[in-house]
Write a protein that holds these residues in place. Structure first.
Motif, PDB file in Angstrom:
ATOM      1  N   TRP A 270      39.545  37.141  46.504  1.00  0.00           N
ATOM      2  CA  TRP A 270      39.915  36.859  47.879  1.00  0.00           C
ATOM      3  C   TRP A 270      40.407  35.442  48.048  1.00  0.00           C
ATOM      4  O   TRP A 270      41.395  35.181  48.723  1.00  0.00           O
ATOM      5  CB  TRP A 270      38.667  37.019  48.746  1.00  0.00           C
ATOM      6  N   TYR A 271      39.640  34.511  47.494  1.00  0.00           N
ATOM      7  CA  TYR A 271      39.901  33.110  47.770  1.00  0.00           C
ATOM      8  C   TYR A 271      40.770  32.460  46.724  1.00  0.00           C
ATOM      9  O   TYR A 271      40.854  31.239  46.663  1.00  0.00           O
ATOM     10  CB  TYR A 271      38.577  32.358  47.978  1.00  0.00           C
ATOM     11  N   ASP A 272      41.433  33.296  45.921  1.00  0.00           N
ATOM     12  CA  ASP A 272      42.376  32.727  44.962  1.00  0.00           C
ATOM     13  C   ASP A 272      43.670  33.516  45.046  1.00  0.00           C
ATOM     14  O   ASP A 272      44.054  34.217  44.117  1.00  0.00           O
ATOM     15  CB  ASP A 272      41.771  32.807  43.553  1.00  0.00           C
ATOM     16  N   PRO A 273      44.341  33.480  46.178  1.00  0.00           N
ATOM     17  CA  PRO A 273      45.585  34.233  46.284  1.00  0.00           C
ATOM     18  C   PRO A 273      46.727  33.489  45.612  1.00  0.00           C
ATOM     19  O   PRO A 273      46.603  32.311  45.284  1.00  0.00           O
ATOM     20  CB  PRO A 273      45.815  34.330  47.800  1.00  0.00           C
ATOM     21  N   ILE A 274      47.823  34.192  45.447  1.00  0.00           N
ATOM     22  CA  ILE A 274      48.902  33.627  44.653  1.00  0.00           C
ATOM     23  C   ILE A 274      49.624  32.533  45.424  1.00  0.00           C
ATOM     24  O   ILE A 274      50.192  31.624  44.844  1.00  0.00           O
ATOM     25  CB  ILE A 274      49.862  34.744  44.211  1.00  0.00           C
TER      26      ILE A 274
END
Lengths: 84, 629, 291
Positions: A78-82
């Motif tokens: 969730w907290y590492d989107p591209i």
């Protein structure tokens, strides 16, 4: 007696929820800590887990690992989107 | 202890007398239909699984027509199918895109959850595992029966979904949201009895069935091993089923939770998986929004990945037994096999996002999952290598089970190796949702698992029925199947690399990348030989079906309980075993693959043969050059 | 051959079959509720500030229900202990109390808490119309305090036909206390004892409303997860109650007469399931009622 402790801690949970510990994160952390403690009591004493056999521990440890993996890895995704 | 207990102090025997089902005959229904005997349940699962496999295969054969000859009426059976599946599916014998999508979604769902898992895990597991560990039955026979009947209810719901207005689910076997939520809704559909909702409801029953089965298997393997049967003396098949059961037990529930939530989304208009601002058919959707389609994907693939190991592990177990038996030597690297299976099971829980490379994940989480995915290829390689090395120096006899088992090895090898590019986020950006992926997983499941299952059927048929299947027709079944499997799936790698998408209902006819050819044909043109091979493979199954049913009544009777000269405990029981399996519990003195033990009369020694004094010097082969007297 | 270890333990594992079975089942249940909780976590983390409601559930009732469930866990242990000491009457009494607690829990939830919610109404105001309803929302005051803004007006819907009838152009709501007096600092945070309702009625134009419904699962992610998790939990409570009822029936007494240890084991196994149900509630309660 354990029951009385649990009931007491339920009251404590409710009381603590009205105390502001600063950030929302801290509030959640405190509530979950108390809940974990209560759950631990139920598991250890009511469910006799503290005296249970090794096999059961092994099953539960793997289960715990996988469910925490589910939480943590999904959180990570969730907290590492591209794109930021 | 209670004063009325049996002198041995085993109150359970006394308790059992109370029920008395040892002492009087059960009626027809309790004996053959609602039985609690693991062998009956195993056979029930087996027949049901085979029927569903056949149905799923037929769905595929229909799809292959559309892919090779899109928009053309299906000859001979086109109109009949239109009547069977309901008008709107194939008007004038020509397949509609919606119907193609239904076939695709249901082919996947049926093959995996109604075909392979019941057959590989439940059927073979139920029949063979208690016998191989020397147990009288599963620990919870009634739960076992409940598991089967839950499976039947789920299967019936899935089948019924074809015949409701609108037809079966069309949202893919993965039922991604928002499509999974908004599909089959609207004025033409019943609010509950529509394909997509019935898919969800049927799935709940299937999951329940698997969970109950998994609990039974694990408890049975832990608790009911015969005396002397230590963990490291278990046949690899039992280990494989044990790990599979754990995968089912722990991976299915989050999907069950997600299915409940998607059902709530469909029936109660919640927005677990619907983002805000959705517009459907020009009108804004009247829901609260705020949900997440990604959440569905995470929960689905949390099961989805362990599920594929559920599909392969039992087949690996079967192949292990058959390789050892037909090469007349022990399996190489037993310990490595066991640890590889355990590590595989463990890692399978933390690789799932490699099915989600295209969802826009950042580099940290992507790196994590790429790493774990690559690591998980190692145990698979260990297992396959151990199998190959097990053949080295063996006296190989190519019985029909052995043909299928040896074919498994290179086929699974191709399937597994072609998965490696997909483990890389970068390569998968191109290959995702193309025919490359379809070829990869079909190589593993079709000439992989299903060949393993065929091998198991030919191998254990004599134990279940007391008769052998016909050898000649077994070979007639094998060779065309093997050749066709490769003609079907090998070109699909090529199609995928050309960029052909996996869910196009016209087989790529409407899309042709600069007329690119690969090995002489365009991507679309490759559909024709593939489809023809698929239909020929359908024909090749006919000898198997006839052989199977004919041999049940007219097959050559076995001369003894151990026609394959095997070593594991199930071959000490009668063929077929009676209720309770063994008169008294067998005792295991040896490991499971004592083939060709030196200086021993026969080339096999069964697990329950006591160690003789003379063996104390020969039980473990020595390297001494001098022969002992 | 009979199935061994149904009552007595196997030596190397130290366990009898049903105990292994129930712990495996509980492991799968951990994963099931884990899946639901993970949905809750992500829906909540995804919600913009102010979009996740607080104080909509009745805390005293929830606390009482928690206490009832904990008490029932105590009594089921006492019931099991009575069986181990071969006191059938005491066993029956404690088991009956356990069942009563379980039933009370369900009745409170299904006949009081849920219907109360179904009867309550909320209207989410469009972004552009928030200014117009400032007298009810009091957002200026909240922003000064650094608190998230209110975007919804809740209360009892007087003209229920407004929900279905497109010709009715507005909602008449008997406001909840916080909207009757939005700038009162005491209203910033939820209270333990529900504040008495006021008579203040507000009229809200449908055109200003983004989304309006009763407090049903479809109202928001909050209620969707609340009803789903408590619903599934309630189903488990019901299952447990039914199993306990079976343990009081003559069929179970017959098992006791024959082999009391067998019934004690069954009660222990059912008790384990019951404790797990209690355990889940211990987490559900703070996550939904308090936070």
């Amino acid at each position: 007696m354990v029951g009385a402790t649990l009931l007491a801690f339920t009251a404590i949970t409710v009381a603590l929820s009205y105390v502001n510990f600063g950030t929302q994160k801290a509030n959640v952390a405190v509530a979950l800590l108390v809940a974990t403690f209560k759950a631990g009591l139920v598991a250890a004493i009511f469910m006799h887990l503290s005296a249970e056999k090794r096999l059961i521990y092994r099953v539960l440890i793997f289960t715990g690992f996988f469910v925490l993996g589910l939480f943590w890895l999904t959180y990570l995704a969730w907290y590492d989107p591209i794109h930021r | 202890m209670d004063a009325t207990t049996h002198p041995h102090g085993t109150p359970e025997t006394h308790h059992h007398d109370e029920h008395g089902d040892e002492h009087h005959e059960l009626g027809f229904w309790r004996k053959y239909v609602f039985s609690t005997d693991h062998k009956v349940i195993g056979i029930q699962y087996g027949i049901s699984g085979l029927l569903f496999l056949f149905f799923g295969f037929c769905l595929m054969m229909m799809m292959r027509w559309q892919l090779a000859y899109p928009g053309q009426a299906m000859p001979v059976i086109g109109n009949a199918l239109n009547h069977f599946f309901g008008t709107g599916s194939m008007p004038d014998g020509k397949m509609t895109p919606e119907f193609y999508n239904s076939l695709g979604a249901m082919h996947g769902t049926i093959m995996i959850f109604l075909g392979v898992v019941p057959l590989a895990f439940a059927a073979f597991g139920n029949f063979v595992v208690p016998l191989q560990i020397g147990a009288p039955d599963m620990t919870f026979p009634k739960v076992n029966a409940a598991s089967y009947w839950a499976f039947v209810v789920g299967g019936i719901i899935m089948l019924v979904s074809f015949f409701v207005p609108g037809g079966a689910a069309k949202g893919g076997w993965t039922s991604y949201t928002p499509l999974g939520v908004i599909a089959d809704t609207g004025p033409n559909f019943n609010p509950f009895f529509n394909g997509q909702t019935l898919w969800l409801v049927g799935f709940i029953f299937l999951i329940t069935s698997s969970l109950l089965g998994a609990i039974n298997f694990i408890t049975t393997i832990i608790q009911l091993r015969a005396p002397g049967l230590t963990w490291m003396r278990l046949p690899f098949f039992v280990w494989a089923q044990f790990v599979t059961a754990f995968l089912l037990l722990l991976a299915f529930p989050p999907l069950e939770a997600a299915i409940v939530m998607q059902t709530m989304d469909r029936l109660a208009s919640t927005s677990f998986f619907l983002p805000s601002g959705l517009v459907v058919n020009g009108a804004a959707l009247q829901v609260s929004g705020g949900g997440s389609p990604l959440l569905w994907q995470h929960l689905f693939w949390f099961l989805g990945h362990p599920e594929v190991y559920v599909l392969i592990l039992p087949a690996m177990g079967i192949v292990a037994e058959i390789l050892a038996n037909n090469s007349r030597k022990p399996l190489w690297g037993y310990k490595s096999l066991v640890f590889a299976a355990l590590v595989l099971g463990f890692l399978s829980f933390i690789v799932w996002a490699h099915h989600m490379w295209l969802t826009g994940m950042g580099s940290a989480v992507s790196a994590f999952f790429q790493t774990t995915t690559l690591i998980i290829s190692i145990p698979s390689v260990i297992i396959l290598s151990a199998f190959f090395i097990s053949l080295w120096g063996g006296s190989i006899r190519f019985t029909v089970p052995m043909l299928f088992a040896t074919a498994f090895l290179p086929m699974f090898g191709i399937g597994g190796l072609t998965g490696i590019p997909l483990a890389f986020n970068s390569a998968d950006l191109y290959l995702h949702d193309t025919y490359y992926v379809i070829a990869h997983f079909h190589y593993i499941v079709a000439p992989g698992t299903i060949f393993g299952l065929f091998a198991g059927i030919y191998y254990w048929f004599p134990k279940a029925t007391g008769r052998m299947m016909n050898d000649f027709w077994g070979k007639v079944h094998f060779w065309p199947s093997f050749i066709c499997m490769n003609v079907i799936f090998l070109p699909m790698f090529l199609q995928g690399m050309l960029g052909m998408h996996r869910r196009w209902y016209d087989g790529g006819q409407g899309w042709n990348v600069s007329g690119e050819h690969i090995w002489g044909l365009t991507g679309f043109q490759w559909n024709t030989p593939i489809s023809i091979a698929a239909w020929v493979m359908g024909l090749a199954q006919i000898p198997f079906i006839i052989n199977f049913f004919h041999s049940i009544w007219k097959g050559r009777k076995v001369e003894n309980d151990n026609p394959w000269d095997a070593t594991t405990l199930e071959w000490t029981a009668p063929s077929p075993p009676g209720h309770g399996n063994f008169i008294k519990a067998p005792v295991a003195y040896r490991g499971p693959y004592e083939y060709s033990v030196p200086r021993h009369g026969r080339d096999y020694t069964m697990q329950n043969e006591p160690i003789e004094a003379s063996e104390l010097t020969t039980a473990h082969p020595t390297r001494e050059p001098v022969l002992r007297a | 051959m009979e199935i061994p270890y149904t009552v007595s333990a196997r030596r190397d594992t130290g366990l009898w079959n049903a105990k292994v079975g129930i712990w495996l089942f509980l492991a799968s249940e951990v994963m099931l509720f884990g899946g639901l909780f993970s949905a809750y976590i992500f829906l909540r983390l995804d919600a913009a500030p102010g979009d996740w409601p607080h104080g909509l559930l009745n805390v005293p009732v929830g606390t009482m229900n928690t206490a009832i469930l904990i008490a029932s866990s105590v009594t089921v242990v006492l019931a099991w202990a009575a069986l181990k000491m071969r006191d059938l009457t005491k066993y029956r009494i404690y088991m009956a109390i356990t069942i009563l607690c379980g039933v009370t829990f369900l009745v409170v939830k299904l006949a009081y808490e849920w219907p109360q919610k179904f009867d309550h109404f909320g209207a989410f105001i469009k972004e552009g119309a928030l200014e117009k309803y400032e007298p009810y929302l009091g957002n200026k005051h909240l922003l000064e305090e650094g608190l998230p803004p209110r975007k919804e007006i809740t209360g009892h819907l007087h003209n229920k036909e407004a929900l279905k009838d497109p010709n009715v152009k507005e909602y008449e709501i008997a406001l909840d206390p916080v909207y009757a007096d939005p700038t009162n600092r005491k209203m910033d945070r939820p209270h333990f004892w529900p504040v008495p309702a006021t008579d203040k009625i507000a009229t809200i134009e449908k055109s200003d409303v983004k989304y309006a419904t009763m407090f049903l699962p479809k109202h928001s992610s909050y209620f969707a997860s609340y009803f789903t998790i408590t619903g599934l939990h309630g189903a488990h409570v019901l299952g447990g109650v039914l199993v306990f009822c079976y343990m009081l029936l003559p069929a179970s007494t017959r098992i006791y007469r024959h082999n009391p240890e067998h019934l004690a084991n069954r009660v222990e196994v059912a008790g384990l399931f019951w404790h797990f149900v209690d355990l889940v509630w211990i987490f559900v309660f703070p996550l939904f009622y308090l936070l």
